[in-house]
Design a protein around this motif. Structure first.
Motif, mmCIF file in Angstrom:
data_model
loop_
_atom_site.group_PDB
_atom_site.id
_atom_site.type_symbol
_atom_site.label_atom_id
_atom_site.label_comp_id
_atom_site.label_asym_id
_atom_site.label_seq_id
_atom_site.Cartn_x
_atom_site.Cartn_y
_atom_site.Cartn_z
ATOM 1 N N UNK A 1 0.834 -1.201 0.000
ATOM 2 C CA UNK A 1 0.000 0.000 0.000
ATOM 3 C C UNK A 1 0.873 1.256 0.000
ATOM 4 N N UNK A 2 2.000 1.192 0.672
ATOM 5 C CA UNK A 2 2.924 2.329 0.726
ATOM 6 C C UNK A 2 3.868 2.344 -0.482
ATOM 7 N N UNK A 3 4.290 1.156 -0.903
ATOM 8 C CA UNK A 3 5.223 1.031 -2.028
ATOM 9 C C UNK A 3 4.632 0.087 -3.076
ATOM 10 N N UNK A 4 3.657 0.575 -3.857
ATOM 11 C CA UNK A 4 2.997 -0.301 -4.836
ATOM 12 C C UNK A 4 3.933 -0.688 -5.977
ATOM 13 N N UNK A 5 3.533 -1.741 -6.687
ATOM 14 C CA UNK A 5 4.331 -2.282 -7.791
ATOM 15 C C UNK A 5 3.445 -2.343 -9.032
ATOM 16 N N UNK A 6 3.931 -1.933 -10.204
ATOM 17 C CA UNK A 6 3.118 -2.036 -11.421
ATOM 18 C C UNK A 6 2.706 -3.481 -11.697
ATOM 19 N N UNK A 7 1.444 -3.680 -11.954
ATOM 20 C CA UNK A 7 0.939 -5.018 -12.241
ATOM 21 C C UNK A 7 1.639 -5.618 -13.453
ATOM 22 N N UNK A 8 1.807 -4.822 -14.489
ATOM 23 C CA UNK A 8 2.426 -5.330 -15.717
ATOM 24 C C UNK A 8 3.841 -5.857 -15.455
ATOM 25 N N UNK A 9 4.580 -5.183 -14.585
ATOM 26 C CA UNK A 9 5.938 -5.622 -14.284
ATOM 27 C C UNK A 9 5.936 -6.978 -13.588
ATOM 28 N N UNK A 10 4.970 -7.178 -12.677
ATOM 29 C CA UNK A 10 4.906 -8.438 -11.941
ATOM 30 C C UNK A 10 4.551 -9.616 -12.833
ATOM 31 N N UNK A 11 3.596 -9.390 -13.729
ATOM 32 C CA UNK A 11 3.064 -10.486 -14.530
ATOM 33 C C UNK A 11 3.657 -10.553 -15.929
ATOM 34 N N UNK A 12 4.606 -9.653 -16.244
ATOM 35 C CA UNK A 12 5.226 -9.679 -17.552
ATOM 36 C C UNK A 12 4.286 -9.304 -18.679
ATOM 37 N N UNK A 13 3.407 -8.336 -18.430
ATOM 38 C CA UNK A 13 2.425 -7.913 -19.424
ATOM 39 C C UNK A 13 2.895 -6.678 -20.171
ATOM 40 N N UNK A 14 2.343 -6.465 -21.359
ATOM 41 C CA UNK A 14 2.587 -5.212 -22.066
ATOM 42 C C UNK A 14 1.960 -4.073 -21.278
ATOM 43 N N UNK A 15 2.627 -2.930 -21.263
ATOM 44 C CA UNK A 15 2.095 -1.803 -20.500
ATOM 45 C C UNK A 15 2.422 -0.497 -21.209
ATOM 46 N N UNK A 16 1.723 0.561 -20.797
ATOM 47 C CA UNK A 16 1.946 1.892 -21.350
ATOM 48 C C UNK A 16 3.145 2.521 -20.654
ATOM 49 N N UNK A 17 4.087 2.997 -21.487
ATOM 50 C CA UNK A 17 5.311 3.558 -20.925
ATOM 51 C C UNK A 17 5.391 5.074 -21.066
ATOM 52 N N UNK A 18 4.569 5.668 -21.958
ATOM 53 C CA UNK A 18 4.604 7.116 -22.186
ATOM 54 C C UNK A 18 3.292 7.752 -21.732
ATOM 55 N N UNK A 19 3.322 9.037 -21.351
ATOM 56 C CA UNK A 19 2.078 9.693 -20.922
ATOM 57 C C UNK A 19 0.987 9.624 -21.977
ATOM 58 N N UNK A 20 1.366 9.779 -23.242
ATOM 59 C CA UNK A 20 0.343 9.751 -24.284
ATOM 60 C C UNK A 20 -0.293 8.366 -24.417
ATOM 61 N N UNK A 21 0.469 7.318 -24.054
ATOM 62 C CA UNK A 21 -0.115 5.976 -24.066
ATOM 63 C C UNK A 21 -1.225 5.874 -23.023
ATOM 64 N N UNK A 22 -0.962 6.457 -21.875
ATOM 65 C CA UNK A 22 -1.979 6.436 -20.820
ATOM 66 C C UNK A 22 -3.211 7.210 -21.230
ATOM 67 N N UNK A 23 -3.019 8.341 -21.914
ATOM 68 C CA UNK A 23 -4.168 9.122 -22.379
ATOM 69 C C UNK A 23 -4.996 8.312 -23.372
#
Length: 324
Positions: free
Chosen positions: A256-278
């Protein structure tokens, strides 16, 4: 049990310890702890291990979040095993029985052996037993009749499994015990899996109660059923994990204090740039609007022309609403 049976048990314990069998047997290792660490004697009656009412109220109050989450599972488990002359016990992390379900007709049998609320079933108190040994070894434990340390407990057959809280810490022990001789031999094998699965269900319920607004993700590649869960927030960050998930993924600390990206844990593709998140936010809005761009733009708080520009489509700015 006749006194000769007690003497035979006591001789068996002494011979096993003298023969150095503790290195080869988890039960004998627990017998050795009972003697060498806790100073117990299998011939002696246990001291009165029922704690006083004030202490029991304090333990019960502290355990209330666990007992409330566990109650439906305890009742389902008792419905399944009660016909075998069994009682269902939920004990604290110190080994104090805080909840018990049993048939009134069998209450006397369990009261005589001390399987009752407010009683201390730690190894330090009564030696080898499923609840106390489960607490020491942090794993599911079966203790059949004369595998108990104290002679007075060799009528019991007990199956226990640890219960962990939402942070992966040991919080309780779930136990099913019977005093019926006719069922003892096959009893443990019949229900040991059910007890472990019930403990995992309690863990899942505790976890859901801790993270009521999070998305639950079942960790792939495990055989732990509901046990291996991740709590994920709206930013796709893991903010909680059950003990099974922590063990499988090598997680530690306060998520809860130090969260971890889900994609990193499960080896999934993820958005790396701000525009990807948009783009991801826009894609979700269009999906929720079932392709209606006017509805999606209103939900996003932008004009329809701006939405067209962001998704790379030309828009006239006119028309009745349009869909992709």
């Amino acid at each position: 049990m006749a006194h000769s049976g007690h003497r035979h048990h006591e001789e068996t314990v002494a011979a096993a310890l003298a023969g150095g069998e503790a290195a080869r047997s988890a039960i004998v290792a627990s017998w050795a702890r009972s003697v060498n660490v806790h100073g117990l004697d299998p011939r002696r009656s246990p001291r009165d291990e029922r704690i006083d009412q004030g202490a029991f109220r304090a333990v019960h109050q502290r355990m209330e979040p666990v007992t409330l989450a566990a109650r439906p599972t305890l009742e389902r488990l008792f419905h399944a095993v009660g016909g075998f002359g069994a009682s269902v016990i939920l004990a604290s992390e110190e080994g104090i029985a805080v909840e018990r379900l049993g048939k009134p007709s069998e209450d006397r049998d369990f009261a005589e052996v001390g399987l009752w609320t407010g009683t201390d079933w730690s190894e330090a108190a009564v030696g080898t037993n499923a609840i106390g040994t489960c607490l020491v070894e942090r794993r599911p434990v079966v203790v059949n009749r004369d595998q108990h340390f104290l002679s007075l407990n060799i009528e019991l057959t007990c199956v226990s499994a640890p219960v962990h809280d939402a942070d992966g810490n040991l919080a309780a022990v779930l136990d099913v015990s019977t005093v019926r001789r006719d069922l003892a031999e096959g009893f443990a094998g019949l229900i040991s899996h059910s007890v472990t699965e019930a403990a995992r269900k309690i863990e899942a319920d505790l976890f859901l109660a801790r993270h009521p607004r999070a998305r639950m993700v079942l960790v792939p590649g495990t055989e732990r059923g509901l046990g291996a869960l991740l709590a994920v927030n709206a930013d796709e960050l893991v903010i909680g994990a059950t003990r099974a998930a922590r063990q499988h993924l090598g997680l530690a600390g306060d998520l809860a204090r130090d969260p971890v990206p889900l994609a990193d844990l499960l080896g999934l593709d993820s958005h790396l740039r701000p525009e990807d998140g948009e783009r991801a936010v826009i894609a979700r809005a269009i999906a929720r609007a079932r392709g209606n761009l006017s509805a999606a733009s209103r939900a996003l708080g932008i004009s329809r022309a701006t939405l067209h520009r962001k998704i790379g489509r030309p828009g006239s700015g006119t028309g009745s609403g349009g869909r992709i």
